[in-house]
Design a protein around this motif. Structure first.
Motif, PDB file in Angstrom:
ATOM      1  N   HIS A  56       0.927  -1.391   0.103  1.00 54.97           N
ATOM      2  CA  HIS A  56       0.060   0.082   0.083  1.00 54.97           C
ATOM      3  C   HIS A  56       0.835   1.310   0.163  1.00 54.97           C
ATOM      4  O   HIS A  56       2.088   1.165   0.171  1.00 54.97           O
ATOM      5  CB  HIS A  56      -0.898  -0.011   1.179  1.00 54.97           C
ATOM      6  N   LYS A  81      -4.490   4.052   1.249  1.00 54.69           N
ATOM      7  CA  LYS A  81      -4.669   3.965  -0.232  1.00 54.69           C
ATOM      8  C   LYS A  81      -3.449   3.108  -0.934  1.00 54.69           C
ATOM      9  O   LYS A  81      -2.581   2.797  -0.082  1.00 54.69           O
ATOM     10  CB  LYS A  81      -4.043   5.334  -0.839  1.00 54.69           C
ATOM     11  N   GLN A  84      -0.491   6.036  -5.414  1.00 54.81           N
ATOM     12  CA  GLN A  84      -0.788   7.365  -5.605  1.00 54.81           C
ATOM     13  C   GLN A  84       0.194   7.948  -6.736  1.00 54.81           C
ATOM     14  O   GLN A  84       1.288   7.913  -6.608  1.00 54.81           O
ATOM     15  CB  GLN A  84      -0.365   7.962  -4.316  1.00 54.81           C
ATOM     16  N   VAL A 100      -8.777  -1.629  -0.239  1.00 53.27           N
ATOM     17  CA  VAL A 100      -8.382  -0.202   0.151  1.00 53.27           C
ATOM     18  C   VAL A 100      -9.026   0.034   1.701  1.00 53.27           C
ATOM     19  O   VAL A 100      -9.909  -0.356   2.117  1.00 53.27           O
ATOM     20  CB  VAL A 100      -9.073   0.729  -0.834  1.00 53.27           C
ATOM     21  N   TYR A 108      -9.312   7.593   0.866  1.00 51.24           N
ATOM     22  CA  TYR A 108      -8.393   6.401   0.224  1.00 51.24           C
ATOM     23  C   TYR A 108      -8.955   5.944  -0.975  1.00 51.24           C
ATOM     24  O   TYR A 108     -10.119   5.651  -1.002  1.00 51.24           O
ATOM     25  CB  TYR A 108      -8.154   5.276   1.106  1.00 51.24           C
ATOM     26  N   ALA A 109      -7.914   5.551  -1.947  1.00 49.77           N
ATOM     27  CA  ALA A 109      -8.366   5.112  -3.116  1.00 49.77           C
ATOM     28  C   ALA A 109      -7.403   3.823  -3.724  1.00 49.77           C
ATOM     29  O   ALA A 109      -6.263   3.863  -3.222  1.00 49.77           O
ATOM     30  CB  ALA A 109      -8.607   6.039  -4.324  1.00 49.77           C
ATOM     31  N   ARG A 112      -5.130   6.880  -7.107  1.00 47.36           N
ATOM     32  CA  ARG A 112      -5.562   8.319  -6.860  1.00 47.36           C
ATOM     33  C   ARG A 112      -4.241   8.958  -7.758  1.00 47.36           C
ATOM     34  O   ARG A 112      -3.239   8.835  -7.783  1.00 47.36           O
ATOM     35  CB  ARG A 112      -5.393   8.745  -5.453  1.00 47.36           C
TER      36      ARG A 112
END
Length: 410
Positions: A56, A81, A84, A100, A108-109, A112
């Motif tokens: 992550h 997330k 990123q 996630v 949080y994605a 992103r």
């Protein structure tokens, strides 16, 4: 050889010559995507071999392609997330991204993208999500061929499948989105094209957008959502050949238009929704060649809707074809098919010789007192509707279709 030609050749061949491929493998020297990104340079390709990679907070700050093979899973373990992206020209494709983290202060994605451009996000399976794909001030990108599956149960602790904020010139197509708060959410997203997506079984809206101008929505399906599509405070929107199915509920609709101007609503299907289209404060819109079938209300207009044109639409077996809450009307209805029209066509031109009044007195009564809907199929309703048709008092005198179609359009 001319020195300018040599210079151009060096420019064109620079990336293929110097780009390299970095392999990520459970049994190799590079065992994680983070480790590969540390070694990568702009233009490199990161290939991920089959396996589960528990990672992550993967920051992508270089212009790279990250491509998985069949069976690649990036598991965020619900810790936050996952990807990123901050660099231009990034591609992420062909992998499963799952688990996630959930946060009430941070969005949080799975992926992103922030202040970047010229990206491609494709052929992904996103599962167990807070947000799926989140764009923040990201422009000129493509989101295609993704399966986004959430497990949203409440609006307050769930996110959106595809989320655009201050992002322009984005193409979103061939995605399947379900189980999110909103399937797609766009805010301040101009000049975007949304095509061939399926958004279904989302808690709130299949598509929700506002303050977004010059967008095109074509051949999308919005089915079994809390509500279909909400369009607010936007201009020059084209919605063509979309399907709005089975959006049921006390305050549900296929399409909500609120403060929309100069739009095209053409060749769409509104089937079995509580309300096909709810219109609030929307002006200069063309509603052409749409199908409204078996809805509670086909169209419900509530205030400040002016200079709209309704041409060549089919209104078939709706409880109410049209609800209108004002005695004044400057909207134009022409050559629509109304299944409840009982007029005649003596000159055989395909259009009725007697104008049709689509607003019934009982729809006016139901707007004022919703409980009266239980009388819908009663003889009493037929009588008051007939009396209003003969001598309009409560419904707009000028709201008529002067040339109703005798048979439905194919």
């Amino acid at each position: 050889m001319n020195k300018h030609v040599i210079f151009l050749l060096l420019i064109f061949f620079y990336i293929p010559v110097f780009a390299k491929e970095i392999k990520v493998s459970k049994n190799g020297t590079v065992k994680s995507v983070k480790q590969a990104l540390q070694q990568a340079k702009d233009g490199d390709i990161i290939k991920i071999e089959k396996g589960v990679y528990k990672e992550h907070d993967i920051n992508v700050e270089k212009s790279v392609k990250i491509i998985g093979e069949d069976g690649v899973i990036i598991d965020g373990q619900e810790k936050g997330k996952i990807f990123q992206v901050y660099a231009d020209g990034v591609e992420i494709s062909h992998m499963t991204i799952q688990n996630v983290g959930v946060s009430y202060t941070t969005d949080y994605a799975a992926i992103r993208l922030t202040k970047c451009k010229n990206f491609v996000i494709s052929n992904l399976k996103l599962r167990n999500l807070f947000f799926g794909i989140y764009l923040e001030k990201a422009n000129h990108g493509i989101i295609k061929n993704n399966q986004i599956e959430g497990v949203a149960k409440d609006e307050y602790n769930s996110g959106n499948g595809i989320h655009l904020w201050y992002s322009h010139y984005i193409e979103v197509y061939n995605n399947h989105i379900s189980g999110m708060r909103d399937g797609m959410y766009f805010e301040f997203a101009d000049n975007c094209k949304i095509k061939n997506n399926i958004s279904t079984k989302n808690l709130r809206y299949g598509l929700h957008f506002m303050f977004s101008n010059d967008d095109e929505y074509e051949n999308n399906t919005f089915k079994n959502n809390g509500a279909g599509v909400a369009v607010m405070f936007s201009k020059r929107i084209n919605m063509i050949n979309n399907k709005f199915y089975h959006n049921w509920g006390n305050a549900s609709y296929g399409l909500l238009l609120k403060e929309i101007y100069d739009a095209e609503i053409i060749d769409n299907k509104f089937i079995k929704n509580t309300i096909g289209i709810q219109i609030e404060g929307s002006t200069r819109i063309n509603y052409f060649d749409n199908d409204f079938k078996q809805n509670g209300w086909a169209i419900k207009m509530t205030g400040a809707a002016y200079q709209n044109k309704f041409y060549r639409n089919n209104f078939i077996n709706n409880s109410f074809d049209l609800s209108f809450n004002s005695n004044l009307n400057d909207n134009e209805f022409k050559e629509n098919y109304w299944s409840e029209y009982t007029g005649y066509d003596l000159n055989k031109d395909g259009f009725g010789d007697v104008p049709y009044r689509p607003v019934k007195l009982f729809s006016y009564v139901v707007n004022k007192t919703p409980e009266t809907i239980i009388l819908l199929r009663s003889l009493f309703v037929d009588i008051i509707n007939f009396s209003e048709k003969v001598s309009p008092v409560f419904t707009p005198d000028g709201l008529i279709d002067s040339s109703p179609k005798m048979q439905a359009y194919p």
